[in-house]
Design an enzyme around this catalytic site. Structure first.
Site, short mmCIF file in Angstrom:
data_model
loop_
_atom_site.label_atom_id
_atom_site.label_comp_id
_atom_site.label_asym_id
_atom_site.label_seq_id
_atom_site.Cartn_x
_atom_site.Cartn_y
_atom_site.Cartn_z
N ASP A 12 0.86 -1.19 0.00
CA ASP A 12 0.00 0.00 0.00
C ASP A 12 0.89 1.23 0.00
O ASP A 12 2.07 1.15 0.35
CB ASP A 12 -0.92 0.01 1.22
CG ASP A 12 -1.97 1.11 1.15
OD1 ASP A 12 -2.44 1.44 0.04
OD2 ASP A 12 -2.34 1.66 2.19
N SER A 13 0.29 2.35 -0.35
CA SER A 13 1.06 3.59 -0.37
C SER A 13 1.26 4.15 1.03
O SER A 13 1.91 5.17 1.20
CB SER A 13 0.35 4.63 -1.24
OG SER A 13 -0.93 4.91 -0.71
N TYR A 44 -0.64 8.61 -2.91
CA TYR A 44 -0.55 8.35 -4.34
C TYR A 44 -1.72 8.97 -5.12
O TYR A 44 -1.65 9.13 -6.32
CB TYR A 44 -0.57 6.84 -4.60
CG TYR A 44 0.73 6.11 -4.38
CD1 TYR A 44 1.77 6.64 -3.65
CD2 TYR A 44 0.90 4.85 -4.93
CE1 TYR A 44 2.95 5.94 -3.45
CE2 TYR A 44 2.07 4.13 -4.74
CZ TYR A 44 3.08 4.68 -4.00
OH TYR A 44 4.24 3.98 -3.81
N CYS A 75 -3.55 -1.10 -2.19
CA CYS A 75 -3.74 0.30 -2.51
C CYS A 75 -4.70 0.41 -3.70
O CYS A 75 -4.42 -0.11 -4.78
CB CYS A 75 -2.39 0.92 -2.86
SG CYS A 75 -2.47 2.64 -3.38
N THR A 77 -5.45 3.10 -5.44
CA THR A 77 -4.87 3.91 -6.51
C THR A 77 -3.88 3.10 -7.32
O THR A 77 -3.88 3.16 -8.56
CB THR A 77 -4.20 5.17 -5.93
OG1 THR A 77 -5.17 5.93 -5.19
CG2 THR A 77 -3.62 6.04 -7.04
N CYS A 197 -10.61 3.43 -0.82
CA CYS A 197 -9.31 3.86 -0.34
C CYS A 197 -9.14 3.23 1.03
O CYS A 197 -9.99 3.39 1.89
CB CYS A 197 -9.24 5.37 -0.23
SG CYS A 197 -7.67 5.96 0.37
N THR A 198 -8.06 2.46 1.21
CA THR A 198 -7.90 1.78 2.48
C THR A 198 -7.68 2.75 3.61
O THR A 198 -7.91 2.43 4.75
CB THR A 198 -6.72 0.79 2.42
OG1 THR A 198 -5.57 1.45 1.89
CG2 THR A 198 -7.07 -0.38 1.54
#
Length: 198
Positions: A12-13, A44, A75, A77, A197-198
């Protein structure tokens, strides 16, 4: 799921993918996991497709180097902007043609359960700017459920609020309410909302 040898990589970002990691650990307790969060370059959501792809590919390569034969992009995105290119163009090269490595995203599994959740067939998406502009959720929902109406709302401040530990602050309620009201103003029949979106 086929038995895999080695840990499952989760990317993930930032920190949000830890929610996905916890669920994976509950469902697949027989596996080890390696989590990679790119906090240094988060968020991101407002970055270009090229940049998100580059960052995501670097993360996938790193997790492969750490012995992960399966990488899950937690993620949204990265799943929206980079997954397809990595699967179609990069994976055959990175895998050396052995077909032992895989990269999966979070959007398709999320969408697969939509039909069992919505009674009105009107669904809302709350996500980063990048996920919303990619139209990935809309496209995936319409592939599986063409009769579902989908409305989206970009929430650019949500990731920074969570990543800086401010999600319990009074100001957060204002931003959440604001985006929910905007989403529902577009379609009053929405009975299911995806937090993309997490």
């Amino acid at each position: 799921m086929q038995q895999i040898e080695g840990p499952i990589g989760v990317f993930d970002s930032g920190y949000g993918g830890l929610t996905i990691l916890r669920k994976l650990q509950e469902q697949l307790p027989q596996y080890d996991f390696v989590y990679l969060g790119d906090n240094a370059r988060s968020p991101y959501g407002s970055r270009s497709m090229r940049v998100v792809y580059q960052f995501t590919r670097e993360a996938v390569e790193r997790l492969f180097d750490l012995g992960c034969p399966l990488v899950i992009l937690a993620c949204n995105t990265a799943s929206a902007k980079a997954l397809r290119q990595i699967q179609q163009e990069d994976l055959p090269k990175l895998d050396g043609g052995s077909m032992r490595r895989r990269v999966l995203g979070i959007i398709r599994p999320t969408v697969e359960c939509i039909d069992t959740l919505t009674g009105t067939k009107h669904v809302g998406i709350l996500a980063t700017e990048g996920t919303v502009s990619s139209e990935s959720y809309v496209a995936e929902i319409h592939k599986l459920y063409p009769d579902v109406t989908v409305v989206q709302e970009a929430c650019p401040l949500w990731v920074p609020i969570v990543e800086t530990g401010e999600s319990d602050s009074p100001g957060t309620d204002f931003f959440v309410r604001k985006h929910l009201e905007r989403l529902l103003a577009q379609d009053e029949k929405i009975d299911t909302i995806i937090l993309g979106c997490t």
